[in-house]
Motif scaffolding. Structure first.
Motif, PDB file in Angstrom:
ATOM      1  N   ALA A   1      17.373 -45.937   7.093  1.00 14.79           N
ATOM      2  CA  ALA A   1      15.380 -45.028   6.959  1.00 14.79           C
ATOM      3  C   ALA A   1      15.705 -44.587   6.116  1.00 14.79           C
ATOM      4  O   ALA A   1      16.756 -43.332   6.090  1.00 14.79           O
ATOM      5  CB  ALA A   1      15.300 -45.360   7.694  1.00 14.79           C
ATOM      6  N   ALA A   2      14.637 -43.846   4.841  1.00 14.67           N
ATOM      7  CA  ALA A   2      14.375 -43.641   3.845  1.00 14.67           C
ATOM      8  C   ALA A   2      13.570 -41.964   4.589  1.00 14.67           C
ATOM      9  O   ALA A   2      12.457 -41.901   4.471  1.00 14.67           O
ATOM     10  CB  ALA A   2      14.303 -43.819   2.894  1.00 14.67           C
ATOM     11  N   PRO A   3      14.475 -40.662   4.546  1.00 16.25           N
ATOM     12  CA  PRO A   3      13.880 -40.132   4.863  1.00 16.25           C
ATOM     13  C   PRO A   3      12.594 -38.983   3.644  1.00 16.25           C
ATOM     14  O   PRO A   3      13.599 -39.181   2.897  1.00 16.25           O
ATOM     15  CB  PRO A   3      14.204 -39.001   5.560  1.00 16.25           C
TER      16      PRO A   3
ATOM     17  N   TYR B   1       2.634 -42.514  13.867  1.00 17.30           N
ATOM     18  CA  TYR B   1       2.960 -43.994  12.366  1.00 17.30           C
ATOM     19  C   TYR B   1       3.773 -43.443  10.931  1.00 17.30           C
ATOM     20  O   TYR B   1       2.902 -42.346  11.034  1.00 17.30           O
ATOM     21  CB  TYR B   1       1.745 -44.359  12.542  1.00 17.30           C
ATOM     22  N   GLU B   2       3.885 -44.698  11.102  1.00 12.74           N
ATOM     23  CA  GLU B   2       4.002 -43.705   9.197  1.00 12.74           C
ATOM     24  C   GLU B   2       4.459 -45.498   8.997  1.00 12.74           C
ATOM     25  O   GLU B   2       5.945 -46.107   8.506  1.00 12.74           O
ATOM     26  CB  GLU B   2       6.145 -43.373   9.412  1.00 12.74           C
ATOM     27  N   GLY B   3       4.178 -46.103   8.133  1.00  9.53           N
ATOM     28  CA  GLY B   3       3.602 -47.252   7.237  1.00  9.53           C
ATOM     29  C   GLY B   3       4.764 -47.443   6.011  1.00  9.53           C
ATOM     30  O   GLY B   3       4.330 -46.295   4.969  1.00  9.53           O
ATOM     31  N   GLU B   4       5.497 -47.897   5.797  1.00  6.74           N
ATOM     32  CA  GLU B   4       6.170 -48.512   4.671  1.00  6.74           C
ATOM     33  C   GLU B   4       6.358 -49.925   4.129  1.00  6.74           C
ATOM     34  O   GLU B   4       5.891 -50.497   4.952  1.00  6.74           O
ATOM     35  CB  GLU B   4       7.714 -47.480   6.132  1.00  6.74           C
ATOM     36  N   LEU B   5       7.328 -49.418   3.065  1.00 11.93           N
ATOM     37  CA  LEU B   5       8.044 -50.874   2.678  1.00 11.93           C
ATOM     38  C   LEU B   5       9.082 -51.486   3.343  1.00 11.93           C
ATOM     39  O   LEU B   5       9.864 -50.448   3.215  1.00 11.93           O
ATOM     40  CB  LEU B   5       7.968 -51.144   1.053  1.00 11.93           C
TER      41      LEU B   5
ATOM     42  N   LEU C   1       6.221 -50.240  10.348  1.00 15.53           N
ATOM     43  CA  LEU C   1       5.902 -49.234  10.324  1.00 15.53           C
ATOM     44  C   LEU C   1       7.249 -48.399  11.102  1.00 15.53           C
ATOM     45  O   LEU C   1       7.736 -49.011  12.283  1.00 15.53           O
ATOM     46  CB  LEU C   1       4.551 -49.599  11.984  1.00 15.53           C
ATOM     47  N   ASP C   2       7.507 -47.646  11.200  1.00 11.49           N
ATOM     48  CA  ASP C   2       8.353 -46.407  11.057  1.00 11.49           C
ATOM     49  C   ASP C   2       7.873 -45.635  11.773  1.00 11.49           C
ATOM     50  O   ASP C   2       7.383 -44.721  11.761  1.00 11.49           O
ATOM     51  CB  ASP C   2       9.506 -45.763   9.910  1.00 11.49           C
ATOM     52  N   ILE C   3       7.629 -45.572  13.863  1.00 15.00           N
ATOM     53  CA  ILE C   3       7.349 -44.575  14.484  1.00 15.00           C
ATOM     54  C   ILE C   3       7.743 -43.710  15.167  1.00 15.00           C
ATOM     55  O   ILE C   3       9.281 -44.079  15.238  1.00 15.00           O
ATOM     56  CB  ILE C   3       6.963 -45.771  15.674  1.00 15.00           C
TER      57      ILE C   3
ATOM     58  N   ARG D   1      14.794 -39.582  17.775  1.00 20.19           N
ATOM     59  CA  ARG D   1      13.555 -39.584  17.752  1.00 20.19           C
ATOM     60  C   ARG D   1      12.474 -40.747  17.332  1.00 20.19           C
ATOM     61  O   ARG D   1      11.649 -41.493  17.379  1.00 20.19           O
ATOM     62  CB  ARG D   1      13.109 -38.524  16.916  1.00 20.19           C
ATOM     63  N   LYS D   2      13.451 -41.176  16.109  1.00 18.43           N
ATOM     64  CA  LYS D   2      12.875 -43.259  15.113  1.00 18.43           C
ATOM     65  C   LYS D   2      13.450 -44.441  16.799  1.00 18.43           C
ATOM     66  O   LYS D   2      13.479 -45.451  15.962  1.00 18.43           O
ATOM     67  CB  LYS D   2      13.100 -42.392  14.569  1.00 18.43           C
ATOM     68  N   SER D   3      14.321 -44.718  17.293  1.00 19.45           N
ATOM     69  CA  SER D   3      14.694 -45.113  17.588  1.00 19.45           C
ATOM     70  C   SER D   3      14.201 -45.742  19.074  1.00 19.45           C
ATOM     71  O   SER D   3      15.155 -46.673  19.881  1.00 19.45           O
ATOM     72  CB  SER D   3      16.811 -44.826  17.849  1.00 19.45           C
TER      73      SER D   3
ATOM     74  N   THR E   1      11.936 -47.694   3.628  1.00 16.82           N
ATOM     75  CA  THR E   1      11.706 -47.257   2.291  1.00 16.82           C
ATOM     76  C   THR E   1      10.733 -45.758   2.118  1.00 16.82           C
ATOM     77  O   THR E   1      10.971 -44.838   1.447  1.00 16.82           O
ATOM     78  CB  THR E   1      11.446 -48.053   1.405  1.00 16.82           C
ATOM     79  N   GLY E   2      10.383 -45.518   3.644  1.00 15.63           N
ATOM     80  CA  GLY E   2       9.856 -43.906   3.502  1.00 15.63           C
ATOM     81  C   GLY E   2       8.241 -44.553   3.623  1.00 15.63           C
ATOM     82  O   GLY E   2       7.595 -45.324   3.327  1.00 15.63           O
ATOM     83  N   THR E   3       7.973 -43.121   4.298  1.00 20.28           N
ATOM     84  CA  THR E   3       5.964 -43.297   3.968  1.00 20.28           C
ATOM     85  C   THR E   3       5.607 -42.498   3.125  1.00 20.28           C
ATOM     86  O   THR E   3       5.741 -41.445   2.736  1.00 20.28           O
ATOM     87  CB  THR E   3       5.650 -43.002   5.771  1.00 20.28           C
ATOM     88  N   PRO E   4       4.412 -42.693   2.759  1.00 16.88           N
ATOM     89  CA  PRO E   4       3.802 -41.771   2.024  1.00 16.88           C
ATOM     90  C   PRO E   4       2.875 -40.515   3.202  1.00 16.88           C
ATOM     91  O   PRO E   4       2.778 -40.649   4.110  1.00 16.88           O
ATOM     92  CB  PRO E   4       2.633 -42.490   1.166  1.00 16.88           C
TER      93      PRO E   4
HETATM   94 MN    MN Z   1       9.753 -43.111   7.752  1.00 20.35          MN
END
Ligand code: MN
Length: 292
Positions: free
Chosen positions: A80-82, A138-142, A169-171, A182-184, A251-254
């Protein structure tokens, strides 16, 4: 083509918007059911044309009669991209950010992290929040799905190694623990309802992304604003680790990340890719020993 996993780990291709065709027979019967999508992707050069044929000729299943699950239940890796959008960087640090007064760098510093592959969940189940008293966002991502094995690939060749794309979604639990931890948590990587094959997405770096929380738009951006685009992400991560068929890149979230609580409903739409709807619930503790 849009590919899903339905019911008891069966593979399906969408035929229009309301019907599916079962294509489980394309993969070897010996394959572990949870690995069927990986096997389909690995064999796609041969199996893709057969999937196309079945899509046209196979018996149709009404979508309402199928349980649509995570389209890739068993990626070997999720990379994942931070902080891959500048405006998201701004909302994380500074005087008012999520991590107030912290100096938040971008992907150029952090480069990448991994998420546990056991964190995958699909639209048939809710995202489960483990702690009532801690902020979870939430983090919406491609999401990018790898096709051909990628090791040290050049940016110019990177898309040859991409099988397709998925709303992701990268929660994220906020706090001091390591980012990967934290994301796993279980259900913290939501994908679906299908993987769309790359031939239907001419340029992944020019897609509209919109996330609604309970109907209100909270994130709206274009992947054109990614600091590292899809090609560079595949090239960068494949320099460190060999990426294989069915592996995922987030790919990361805006900008526009925010908190979720039990009862929320998240709608993530990626142009040309699809629309993922997820419910949010409190984690119900399993009875002692139930997980075994
Ligand atoms: Mn993310």
């Amino acid at each position: 083509m849009r590919l899903s996993v339905i019911d008891d780990d069966r593979l399906a291709v969408w035929a229009g918007d309301t019907e599916l065709v079962d294509i489980t027979s394309l993969v070897d019967a010996q394959v572990d059911p949870a690995e069927r999508m990986t096997a389909l992707i690995a064999g796609w050069d041969e199996l893709g044309p057969r999937a196309r044929e079945l899509q046209a000729t196979g018996p149709r299943i009404p979508a309402g009669a199928a349980t649509v699950r995570a389209p890739q239940p068993s990626p070997r890796q999720i990379v994942a991209a931070p902080v891959n959008y500048h405006r998201h960087q701004q909302e994380m640090g500074g005087e008012t950010g999520v991590y107030r007064d912290a100096k938040i760098e971008t992907i150029e510093t952090y480069v990448g992290f991994v998420k546990a592959s056991s964190s995958i969940v699909g639209p048939d189940r809710p995202i489960e929040l483990p702690f009532a008293d801690r902020r979870t966002d939430y983090e919406g991502e491609l999401g990018v799905v790898i096709g051909r094995t990628a090791s040290c690939v050049a940016e110019a060749d990177a898309l040859d190694h991409v099988f397709g794309y998925v709303p992701l979604l990268d929660i994220t639990l906020r706090g001091a623990e390591d980012r990967s931890f934290r994301k796993s948590f279980d259900t913290f990587t939501a994908i679906g309802p299908w993987i769309v094959t790359a031939d239907e997405v001419p340029d992944p770096d020019r897609l509209d992304l919109e996330l609604r929380l309970n109907g209100t738009v909270r994130q709206h951006a274009t992947t054109a604003d990614l600091i590292y685009g899809v090609r560079r992400l595949v090239a960068t991560y494949s320099e460190a680790m060999t990426l294989g068929p069915g592996d995922l890149i987030a790919t990361g979230t805006p900008e526009g990340v925010g908190e979720i609580v039990p009862g929320d409903e998240i709608d993530l739409t990626l142009e040309a890719v699809g629309h993922l709807r997820m419910r949010v619930a409190a984690r119900v503790p399993a009875a002692a020993g139930a997980a075994h």
